[in-house]
Design an enzyme around this catalytic site. Structure first.
Site, PDB file in Angstrom:
ATOM      1  N   LYS A 184      16.296 -14.411 -26.323  1.00 54.42           N
ATOM      2  CA  LYS A 184      15.573 -15.430 -26.257  1.00 54.42           C
ATOM      3  C   LYS A 184      15.989 -16.715 -25.812  1.00 54.42           C
ATOM      4  O   LYS A 184      17.032 -16.820 -25.981  1.00 54.42           O
ATOM      5  CB  LYS A 184      14.574 -15.513 -27.676  1.00 54.42           C
ATOM      6  CG  LYS A 184      13.920 -14.201 -28.159  1.00 54.42           C
ATOM      7  CD  LYS A 184      12.770 -13.619 -27.143  1.00 54.42           C
ATOM      8  CE  LYS A 184      12.109 -12.635 -27.749  1.00 54.42           C
ATOM      9  NZ  LYS A 184      11.947 -11.208 -26.789  1.00 54.42           N
TER      10      LYS A 184
HETATM   11  C1  LIG Z   1       5.951 -11.449 -26.855  1.00 50.62           C
HETATM   12  C2  LIG Z   1       6.963 -10.946 -28.131  1.00 50.62           C
HETATM   13  N1  LIG Z   1       6.399 -10.866 -29.476  1.00 50.62           N
HETATM   14  C3  LIG Z   1       7.074 -10.272 -30.433  1.00 50.62           C
HETATM   15  C4  LIG Z   1       8.427  -9.970 -30.343  1.00 50.62           C
HETATM   16  C5  LIG Z   1       9.079  -9.413 -31.593  1.00 50.62           C
HETATM   17  O1  LIG Z   1      10.237 -10.132 -31.918  1.00 50.62           O
HETATM   18  P1  LIG Z   1      11.420  -9.306 -32.565  1.00 50.62           P
HETATM   19  O2  LIG Z   1      12.190  -8.530 -31.712  1.00 50.62           O
HETATM   20  O3  LIG Z   1      12.256 -10.687 -32.930  1.00 50.62           O
HETATM   21  O4  LIG Z   1      11.016  -8.763 -33.836  1.00 50.62           O
HETATM   22  C6  LIG Z   1       9.073  -9.910 -29.143  1.00 50.62           C
HETATM   23  C7  LIG Z   1      10.540  -9.725 -28.969  1.00 50.62           C
HETATM   24  O5  LIG Z   1      10.756  -8.886 -28.022  1.00 50.62           O
HETATM   25  C8  LIG Z   1       8.225 -10.463 -27.868  1.00 50.62           C
HETATM   26  O6  LIG Z   1       8.896 -10.299 -26.892  1.00 50.62           O
END
Ligand SMILES: Cc1ncc(COP(=O)(O)O)c(C=O)c1O
Length: 361
Positions: A184
């Site tokens: 990210k």
């Molecule tokens: C648009 C979106 N929402 C939620 C998430 C979930 O984040 P995490 O991987 O930290 O749980 C991601 C991660 O890939 C994402 O790209």
């Protein structure tokens, strides 16, 4: 080979600063939900222009716990874009609610005009995903949510530091949910996430929800889980937060350079709204020959990815929630291609990638 993302370049740049900060943290002798997490929460809520921030385990938990804190669950419906990362909709299922899928517009963002058509008595929330680093039209979404008495949850996982108009994403809605997964715009060296909100009531509930529902060390007052941010990740995030704006500017420069350098008429470059400050978590082009172009780039030493090859209505886990038609998302899913873009990519590499794309027939 030009990698899609090279974490080592960033680490080499930050190595000394990170080592110093981590040594201090280790010597402090506190490793989960301690002073570094608290400082990061204060700094991050300030960065987002929000009153409160709660550090959690992941972006998925940020979404899930936001829904829980607002009382969304069994029997409720939550509107999500059909072309998002799977965890957006998984978080809805975790809460017990049902995801209601909506097609995207030509900027890959939820098609706001379609939303009123799927609102029912059971609808409780809209999750607006600022996909690829571009903010949705938050003014319109906020007005719609207010008019229809719905929660507005921003999924900011890919849009750390993006703006709609003059205001940063995260505090437009009731909740701003962030992921700090390593890829990210600021990533931890492991999993991490955060929720920002201006609502004190939600904030207090979230503090309990991330800690077994406890209000202190011994008393549990509600359902809750273990979704704590650890000190190690918070220490790293505090170092990186200082660079976020600079790195987002660099992402924008790279995107501009791609725009100037790619002149293959068969390629569609990503469109952006004029009121939005896109932070280019991803630079996503479109080509009718996507798979061939991808192979061609690979053969010429460029790694690419596809975000995402299948919209949610085509995923086994979500098919049963797919009512209606999603022509844009389905068409784009066959054409999308994400090019390398991260702050430490060099101009020479961007030009090289563009030249290869221009040679593709
Ligand atoms: C648009 C979106 N929402 C939620 C998430 C979930 O984040 P995490 O991987 O930290 O749980 C991601 C991660 O890939 C994402 O790209």
């Amino acid at each position: 080979m030009i990698k899609f993302i090279d974490f080592v370049r960033e680490y080499s740049y930050l190595r000394k600063e990170i080592s110093r900060a981590l040594t201090m943290m280790f010597k402090g002798g506190w490793y989960v939900l301690g002073p570094e997490v608290k400082k990061f929460e204060d700094e991050f809520s300030r960065y987002c222009g929000a009153k409160y921030c709660v550090g959690v385990n992941s972006g998925t938990d940020a979404l899930y716990l936001s829904l829980l804190s607002a009382g969304v669950g069994q029997g409720d419906e939550v509107i999500v874009p059909v072309n998002t990362a799977i965890p957006t909709a998984i978080a809805v299922l975790m809460s017990g609610a049902i995801p209601v899928l909506v097609d995207c517009d030509n900027s890959f963002l939820i098609d706001i005009e379609q939303i009123p058509k799927v609102i029912t008595k059971k609808t409780k929330a809209i999750i607006a995903v600022h996909l690829y680093g571009q903010a949705c039209n938050l003014r319109a979404l906020r007005a719609l949510a207010k008019k229809r008495h719905l929660l507005l949850i921003e999924d900011c996982a890919q849009a750390n530091g993006a703006y709609w108009e003059e205001k940063i994403v995260g505090a437009w809605g009731d909740f701003g949910c962030f992921s700090f997964y390593p890829t990210k715009n600021i990533g931890a060296y492991g999993d991490g996430g955060a929720i920002v909100t201006n609502n004190q009531n939600y904030y207090k509930k979230l503090l309990q929800l991330r800690f077994y529902g406890q209000k202190n060390r011994t008393e549990s007052v509600r359902f809750g889980i273990n979704s704590r941010l650890d000190e190690l990740q918070a220490t790293i995030l505090r170092v990186k937060l200082k660079y976020l704006d600079r790195w987002n500017k660099r992402r924008q420069q790279i995107a501009e350079l791609y725009r100037k350098s790619i002149n293959n008429l068969n390629i569609t470059l990503p469109s952006t709204a004029s009121n939005s400050r896109h932070v280019y978590h991803l630079f996503v082009i479109r080509s009718k020959q996507r798979d061939k172009l991808r192979k061609f780039l690979q053969k010429n030493g460029v790694e690419t990815l596809v975000h995402y090859p299948k919209p949610l209505n085509k995923q086994a886990a979500f098919k049963r929630y797919a009512h209606g038609f999603f022509p844009r998302a389905e068409k784009y899913a066959k054409e999308l291609l994400s090019l390398p873009l991260y702050p430490f990519l060099t101009d020479a590499e961007v030009k090289k990638i563009s030249a290869i794309i221009n040679r593709f027939i």
